[in-house]
Enzyme design. Structure first.
Site, PDB file in Angstrom:
ATOM      1  N   GLU A   3       0.754  -1.818   4.638  1.00 31.87           N
ATOM      2  CA  GLU A   3       1.059  -0.566   4.561  1.00 31.87           C
ATOM      3  C   GLU A   3       2.401  -0.522   5.192  1.00 31.87           C
ATOM      4  O   GLU A   3       3.197   0.143   4.428  1.00 31.87           O
ATOM      5  CB  GLU A   3       0.205   0.156   5.745  1.00 31.87           C
ATOM      6  N   ARG A  32      -7.507  -1.530   9.157  1.00 34.99           N
ATOM      7  CA  ARG A  32      -8.888  -0.807   8.903  1.00 34.99           C
ATOM      8  C   ARG A  32      -9.350  -0.520  10.365  1.00 34.99           C
ATOM      9  O   ARG A  32      -9.864  -0.938  11.015  1.00 34.99           O
ATOM     10  CB  ARG A  32      -9.741  -1.832   8.257  1.00 34.99           C
ATOM     11  N   ALA A  74      -5.823   5.460   5.919  1.00 38.42           N
ATOM     12  CA  ALA A  74      -6.361   6.115   6.594  1.00 38.42           C
ATOM     13  C   ALA A  74      -7.444   6.653   5.812  1.00 38.42           C
ATOM     14  O   ALA A  74      -8.263   7.772   5.887  1.00 38.42           O
ATOM     15  CB  ALA A  74      -5.511   7.608   6.988  1.00 38.42           C
ATOM     16  N   GLU A 126     -12.655   2.848   5.931  1.00 42.86           N
ATOM     17  CA  GLU A 126     -12.612   2.322   7.388  1.00 42.86           C
ATOM     18  C   GLU A 126     -13.907   2.617   8.204  1.00 42.86           C
ATOM     19  O   GLU A 126     -14.249   1.637   8.741  1.00 42.86           O
ATOM     20  CB  GLU A 126     -11.506   2.968   8.080  1.00 42.86           C
ATOM     21  N   THR A 144      -3.436  11.357  11.139  1.00 41.55           N
ATOM     22  CA  THR A 144      -3.337  12.440  12.006  1.00 41.55           C
ATOM     23  C   THR A 144      -1.919  12.867  12.110  1.00 41.55           C
ATOM     24  O   THR A 144      -1.517  13.566  12.959  1.00 41.55           O
ATOM     25  CB  THR A 144      -3.815  11.538  13.467  1.00 41.55           C
ATOM     26  N   PHE A 202      -6.125  -3.706   3.677  1.00 40.72           N
ATOM     27  CA  PHE A 202      -6.855  -3.620   4.917  1.00 40.72           C
ATOM     28  C   PHE A 202      -5.833  -3.072   5.930  1.00 40.72           C
ATOM     29  O   PHE A 202      -6.040  -3.318   6.939  1.00 40.72           O
ATOM     30  CB  PHE A 202      -7.299  -4.903   5.311  1.00 40.72           C
ATOM     31  N   GLN A 218       0.977  -1.233  -0.033  1.00 41.74           N
ATOM     32  CA  GLN A 218       0.155  -0.064  -0.224  1.00 41.74           C
ATOM     33  C   GLN A 218       0.892   1.281  -0.096  1.00 41.74           C
ATOM     34  O   GLN A 218       0.400   2.395  -0.016  1.00 41.74           O
ATOM     35  CB  GLN A 218      -0.762   0.090   1.123  1.00 41.74           C
ATOM     36  N   ARG A 270      -4.993   7.096  17.727  1.00 39.91           N
ATOM     37  CA  ARG A 270      -6.339   7.141  16.840  1.00 39.91           C
ATOM     38  C   ARG A 270      -7.680   6.440  17.609  1.00 39.91           C
ATOM     39  O   ARG A 270      -8.547   6.780  17.750  1.00 39.91           O
ATOM     40  CB  ARG A 270      -6.276   6.455  15.599  1.00 39.91           C
TER      41      ARG A 270
END
Ligand SMILES: Cc1cc2nc3c(=O)[nH]c(=O)nc-3n(C[C@H](O)[C@H](O)[C@H](O)COP(=O)(O)OP(=O)(O)OC[C@H]3O[C@@H](n4cnc5c(N)ncnc54)[C@H](O)[C@@H]3O)c2cc1C
Ligand code: FES
Ligand code: FES
Lengths: 778, 489
Positions: free
Chosen positions: A236, A346, A515, A721, A446, A232, A201, A314
């Site tokens: 990443e 996710r 995100a 998400e 964030t 998902f 990703q 988060r």
């Protein structure tokens, strides 16, 4: 059939046809380059240990083996961690979890790799390991610094609360179980360059890590991410390792090297959703308004930092979910344990924070004898002063009340709840339950700097168009949406535009596709690039239309033609592009976008981390068998806010899929480790994601209409998400059903995931409470 | 003979020199047919699904979805296989493909080729007459992206449509169940005899050989334990072993009858077994797996043994020198040990007909309803006399001990007692002495023990009205309990 613009219209998935006929290529499907070798990881067998010695002499003699590589063979920086340099590519000195990568065998085929791997002798001195959050917390083993958020005086508010209770909530881990396991193929090129095909990703980070590991500038490394078979969040950062290993193998052998994980390797080595342990104390007024919340959220980060800190953040940002918390103090901490390094999944911490607050609301409703849906409604964010989050961001465009009202009506919640109570009265062994769940989810990375994106659009003189953007396609339909945006801007039918493989030599320095921001950010960049090209083509078209240059701004591109509104003449697009070439007009452009106006001060726990919020709600009905603990979802109704959907068919798919994935997390899925830190559930025979029968029999999904979002591409909203957390509704519904086996007004004790076993335990507890009550009464 | 011959996407293929334990999945991907995906190599995800032309009991053919990760290349001898790349008609997509595209049934697309091939089978099936059967058809295909709604819609769109195309035509012609094969490559050998005589002879010569039937258990030794398996003798090519017969006094089911055939065959003739098979594995597994394989595998968590034990089944074992019949009770000796001797094979399973008035049912409880291994499985059989007293009780469990076995104590507690709640409670109490289940990653000992008792309670409740319950209309949980119209009982 062509329509004036594909924007906001249903569309098929851009790759659907290729998926269905088997022609869609994933990394492992790329025809092997000549002489390609394969690599296999040598994983650590112990949760924590010191590497005493490594002997690969015998392994190197196995026929077909080209290299056996360890940390000492890394020419550059032996690091692949995304945020902290605490994650060596190949273990150095110590190993920190079972499955940590110690070495790599490179050979002609996997059989030779396996034969050699069996002959590699690594001696470990086993050291005591930390496996649970509690162990690590007690031992003071933390990652990063704590995060606090505070408003008002929760201690005072608790002291005077009419209802006050405390508890512990533990949320389970979750394996991503993308159907395509990790894979990377590195091909050496001329002059010390490398091309890496990676199922990632985040191609830019893979590029950076490969370059650092190989000790070369990034300009020598091109990373391509063709479609992924699901990500998902699991791709990443976790792809960094395998891409870097393939590249290292290619550097050492001067051959193409592919590293592909089988399912067991993938599930043993890669990180999962962070399990959380959360302790809380909550206060409510007698009419069910939450007055105070104190909570400590502990995330199990596994052995390396990876993305643990932003995930922890988060979870705190979402510990309010949809509710105004007048007096609140939150503390978040991440612990370091000897498990695989947990990673993005996710929701990215949001689900864990929300499960906490939803559990608190369920318990309050059970204690107060209130309908949990009504309790939730009363506590929604509302007008000032009830419109500020615990991190002091104002909640604007609040759609909670509207969604609540529309969904309660369309799902017929009240009548169904009454019917369920009747059903339960005459059904001693099978009970039903219904649960309503709102979601408010903040959109933006964030870490503010990540909120930027780029695009590159190429028009060829025959009028065909190539679209490059920085986002990756993992099934979420990003390419389809980008196609729609470009087609709309250029006034072309989508068939005339090709979305190209995401590659670092097209768009540099991209952020991860994560995100939920892929369409928001890349969409704006694509739009900007197309706008530049359109503006360049207007004067060309104006000349072809016989207009003066001053009238160029009136030219519109629509349906494959240039024209002016009200005019009768149209010039086909390809005539314009052909002419542009002749007139020496540049036909390529980049686009760029960054989200304005967001910033957050973590030390103060204060700021505006989110560009906006996405909202949704679900109503779920279940049937629970009190003799076995098996349950089935009878019906689910969802109303979700995606703004003015770019592509409603894609968004519906995201909502449905995320919801079922969320339900899986809290019901049938369970990651189980043994006392030695070995994951026991490393294949689908033991790790059960939802199968078709877990999807609700009766499934109603609607997108909130007339809901444009200001300041986002074409009024749309992120969708990847937020609907995952709609799945939490299943817990409320199950608690309702469990409670029906006991006495009204009794709290339900239900552990997560709500497996048949957990549910049967909860039912037995509810039943024995009744028996107890009877005994005492008698 | 050292050539494997089969038809792949309409073209004949001959292969030699390839290890006989090469899976079809690996073979396809090495050939560049990369549409077929690997998601697990253990039969549990469906990404590798392809279709195999199988001979139906009436001799015609039918397309069957199977997991190519659990098919060994020699199993294809003389047969016909199609993959996702081979079902379109030139540029015209197959209806199963179109249905997936139109319904947005693919997101990441990785499960899609497998889903398409399960839909492909559904397209030509004529017995998908109830909604839940579509789930049964599709439950072997995991999809992590879509949440299944669009896949269900695609299944609804194509199931049973039976377009008049080359696949329907091909299925109408006698299919044949493979050809004789004696194959060797390196040190490995594989035999596919096509008569009982040949099978007996081969086993006589090679008593050390491993027998393979559908291979859904055995292939895991190849894909997961990476065993080489030097000598395999297949039983699936022997027509006699696939026969299923309903006699007045008993059902006789050939050891190599596929579980999906047994499932269809027992719908009326043996509801408890039929019901168990509804919760057994997935369509793909049932299309390959056989009853004999399930019994001989002798797994403590095999699903048909408990119901077969409860129904008083016996097994017929054969070798060149003759046959012997053993009650199933006496077949399972110890953990994964059976009464089968070297050179002997299981020929058939005989299930006595359920006498009128007897109560019988079977249950399976697992973490996930579909495609999961049992935490507990049970088969119950109870006969009462005119006075309502229990004259015969067979209560058999899987997942409770090292072998599937009966609960002697609980049975004794019931015998001679009235068939009522109080007696059932006594039997449940006796279960605690019959079994000491273990805790493992599928379930705790507590759960197993509790559910074992609850299933017996549930059996008592469920058979109050219908003594041999059929599969319910909406099979939600294996234990099917209706709310009582008169309120809490
Ligand atoms: C994904 C998956 C899901 C599954 N789900 C279930 C489930 O829900 N319930 C369940 O019970 N099982 C399940 N199984 C196990 C397996 O599918 C069954 O046990 C099946 O019935 C085995 O039949 P087979 O023909 O494939 O056996 P094979 O794999 O061919 O053989 C199994 C064993 O039996 C021996 N054998 C086979 N036939 C004979 C014979 N005629 N004579 C002598 N020996 C013989 C073989 O030598 C071998 O040791 C599952 C397997 C997989 C891969
Ligand atoms: S690869 Fe998963 S079922 Fe075959
Ligand atoms: S579409 Fe991704 S797994 Fe099914």
């Amino acid at each position: 059939m062509s329509q004036p613009t594909p924007l906001h219209h249903p569309a098929l998935h851009e790759s659907g046809r290729l998926h269905a006929n088997g022609a869609a290529l994933y990394v492992d499907d790329i025809p092997p380059p000549k002489g390609m070798l394969v690599g296999q990881v040598i994983p650590s067998p112990v949760a924590r240990g010191r590497i005493v010695s490594i002997d690969a002499a015998e392994a190197a003699q196995v026929p077909g083996v080209y290299a056996v590589l360890f940390a000492r063979d890394v020419p550059g920086h032996n690091q692949v961690g995304p945020s902290f340099p605490d994650e060596p590519l190949l273990a150095e000195g110590e190993v920190h979890c079972v499955g940590q990568i110690v070495g790599l065998v490179v050979a002609e085929d996997l059989a030779a790799c396996r034969a050699a791997a069996a002959k590699v002798r690594v001696k470990y001195e086993e050291l005591p390991a930390l496996l649970t959050v509690e162990q690590a917390d007690a031992a003071g083993s933390y990652i990063g610094t704590p995060h606090f958020m505070q408003r008002g005086d929760p201690d005072v508010a608790l002291a005077i609360a009419a209802l006050r209770f405390n508890g512990v909530v533990e949320t389970p881990g979750q394996d991503h179980f993308y159907l395509e396991t990790h894979c990377a193929l590195a091909i050496p090129g001329e002059d010390g360059t490398f091309t890496v095909h990676s199922s990632t990703q985040h191609p830019s980070e893979v590029q950076a890590k490969v370059a650092e590991v190989l000790h070369m500038p990034r300009s020598r490394v091109v990373v391509l991410s063709p479609r992924m078979g699901g990500g998902f969040g699991g791709k990443e950062t976790q792809g960094n390792h395998y891409a870097a290993l393939a590249a290292l193998g290619a550097l050492k052998t001067r051959r193409a090297v592919k590293v592909w994980l089988d399912r067991d390797e993938d599930m043993t080595q890669t990180g999962k959703r962070h399990p959380f342990r959360m302790t809380y104390e909550a206060g409510f007024s007698s009419d069910g308004m939450i007055t105070a919340l104190k909570a400590r959220l502990l995330a199990n980060g596994g052995w390396a930092a990876d993305l643990t800190i932003p995930i922890l953040d988060r979870s705190l940002f979402h510990a309010d979910n949809a509710y105004f918390l007048p007096h609140v103090r939150l503390e978040g901490r991440a612990v370091r344990t000897n498990l695989p390094s947990n990673t993005a999944f996710r929701g990215f911490g949001g689900p864990q924070g929300m499960v906490l607050i939803e559990e608190i609301f369920n318990r309050a409703a059970e204690r107060l004898g209130l309908d949990p849906a009504e309790l939730r409604r009363r506590n929604y964010y509302g007008d000032a002063p009830r419109n500020v989050t615990q991190y002091h961001q104002e909640v604007k465009d609040n759609r909670l009340a509207r969604i609540h009202q529309e969904l309660m009506a369309s799902s017929n919640y009240v009548a169904r709840r009454a019917a369920i109570e009747k059903f339960n009265e005459r059904s001693p062994h099978v009970k039903r339950g219904i649960g309503m769940q709102p979601v408010k989810f903040g959109i933006s990375f964030t870490m503010s700097m990540l909120n930027q994106a780029g695009a590159l659009v190429l028009i060829y003189s025959d009028g065909s168009v190539q679209l490059n953007h920085g986002g990756t396609e993992m099934g979420q339909g990003l390419h389809t949406k980008m196609l729609v945006v470009a087609a709309h801007e250029l006034g072309l039918p989508p068939e005339r535009i090709r979305v190209m493989t995401t590659a670092t030599d097209k768009v540099p320095n991209t952020s991860a596709t994560a995100a939920s921001s892929g369409a928001d950010l890349n969409g704006q960049a694509v739009r900007n690039a197309c706008a530049v090209l359109r503006d360049r083509l207007r004067p060309v078209a104006a000349r072809l239309l016989g207009l003066s240059v001053e009238d160029a701004h009136r030219v519109v591109f629509l349906d494959g033609h240039a024209s002016v509104p009200g005019g009768t003449e149209r010039v086909p697009w390809e005539k314009v592009t052909e002419r542009a070439y002749v007139e020496q007009v540049s036909l390529s452009a980049t686009g760029y976008y960054r989200t304005p106006d967001i910033k957050y001060d973590r030390a103060q726990g204060r700021g505006k981390p989110f560009h906006y919020f996405a909202y949704g709600a679900a109503v779920v009905e279940v049937e629970l068998n009190g003799l076995t603990g098996e349950h089935r979802m009878l019906r689910a109704d969802i109303l979700h806010d995606v703004g003015d959907s770019l592509t409603p068919t894609i968004d519906r798919g995201q909502v449905e899929g995320a919801f079922v994935q969320g339900v899986g997390w809290l019901t049938c899925e369970e990651v189980i480790f043994d006392a030695k830190g070995r994951v026991l559930t490393h294949g689908p025979s033991t790790y059960k994601i939802p199968a078709v029968g877990e999807a609700p029999e009766d499934f109603h999904v609607a997108l909130l209409d007339r809901a444009p979002q200001d300041g986002v591409i074409h009024g749309s909203k992120a969708v990847g998400e937020p609907p995952f957390m709609l799945g939490i509704a299943v817990v409320t519904a199950l608690r309702h059903a469990v409670g029906a086996f006991g006495q009204v007004g009794r709290e339900v004790e239900l552990a997560l995931p709500a497996s048949p076993e957990a549910l049967l335990r909860a039912v037995e507890r509810a039943r024995s409470a009744v028996a107890h009550g009877k005994a005492r009464a008698g | 003979m050292d050539v494997i011959r089969f038809t792949l996407n309409g073209q004949s293929v001959e292969e030699r020199g390839i290890a006989p334990t090469t899976t079809l999945l690996n073979y396809l991907r090495h050939r560049g047919l990369t549409g077929t995906k690997e998601g697990c190599a253990e039969g549990d995800c469906g990404a590798c699904t392809v279709a195999l032309l199988e001979e139906a009991p009436d001799g015609t053919g039918r397309w069957r979805a199977v997991n190519s990760c659990l098919v060994l290349l020699p199993m294809l001898q003389g047969r016909e296989v199609v993959t996702v790349e081979g079902i379109a008609d030139g540029d015209r997509a197959h209806p199963a493909q179109t249905a997936m595209v139109q319904n947005l049934g693919s997101q990441c697309g990785y499960c899609t080729p497998g889903v398409v091939m399960s839909l492909f089978e559904a397209t030509y099936r004529s017995d998908l007459d109830e909604a839940w059967k579509l789930d049964d058809q599709m439950c072997g295909n995991l999809c992590r992206c879509t949440g299944y709604r669009p896949i269900r819609d695609a299944a609804k769109a194509v199931a049973g449509t039976r377009p008049r195309d080359r696949f329907l035509e091909r299925a109408a012609v006698r299919a044949g169940q493979g050809m004789k094969l004696a194959y060797a490559a390196g040190v490995q050998r594989y035999f596919n005899p096509v008569s009982v005589g040949e099978l007996c002879e081969l086993l006589d010569t090679h008593p050390e050989a491993r027998i393979v039937s559908g291979g859904t258990d055995l292939c895991l030794e190849v894909t997961k334990k990476r065993r080489e398996l030097p000598l395999l003798i297949s039983v699936e090519g022997v027509p006699e072993l696939r026969r299923m017969e309903r006699r007045p006094e008993a059902l006789v089911l050939g050891a190599a009858a596929s579980l999906s055939d047994v499932e269809a065959f027992t719908r009326e003739s043996c509801p408890p077994l039929h019901r168990m098979l509804r919760y057994f594995a997935s369509r793909q597994i049932k299309n390959r797996g056989t009853l004999g394989g399930n019994v001989c595998n002798a797994s403590p968590i095999g699903d048909t043994p408990p119901v077969l034990l409860a129904l008083g089944a016996s097994v017929t074992l054969r070798r060149s020198s003759g046959t012997r019949t053993v009650p199933l009770d006496a077949f399972f000796l110890d953990y994964r040990k059976t009464a089968l001797q070297a050179g002997e094979f299981l020929e058939s399973v005989t299930i006595p007909s359920i006498p009128a008035g007897a109560r019988a049912a079977a249950y399976k409880v697992s973490r996930r309803r579909e495609l999961d291994i049992s935490a507990v499985a049970a088969g119950f059989f109870v006969v009462t006399d005119d006075a309502g007293r229990v004259t015969e009780a067979r209560l058999a469990y899987g997942g409770m001990a090292a072998i599937p076995r009966r609960a002697a104590g609980a049975e004794a507690a019931l015998r001679g007692q009235p068939w009522n709640e109080a007696s059932v409670e006594k039997a449940v109490a006796a279960l605690a002495k019959d079994f000491t289940p273990i805790s493992d990653l599928r379930a705790s000992a507590w759960y197993r023990a509790t559910v074992a008792g609850n299933l017996l309670r549930g059996f008592h409740l469920e058979t109050r009205d219908q003594h041999v319950p059929h599969l319910p209309q909406r099979p939600n949980a294996t234990l099917h309990l209706q709310p009582s119209p008169g309120g809490q009982s």
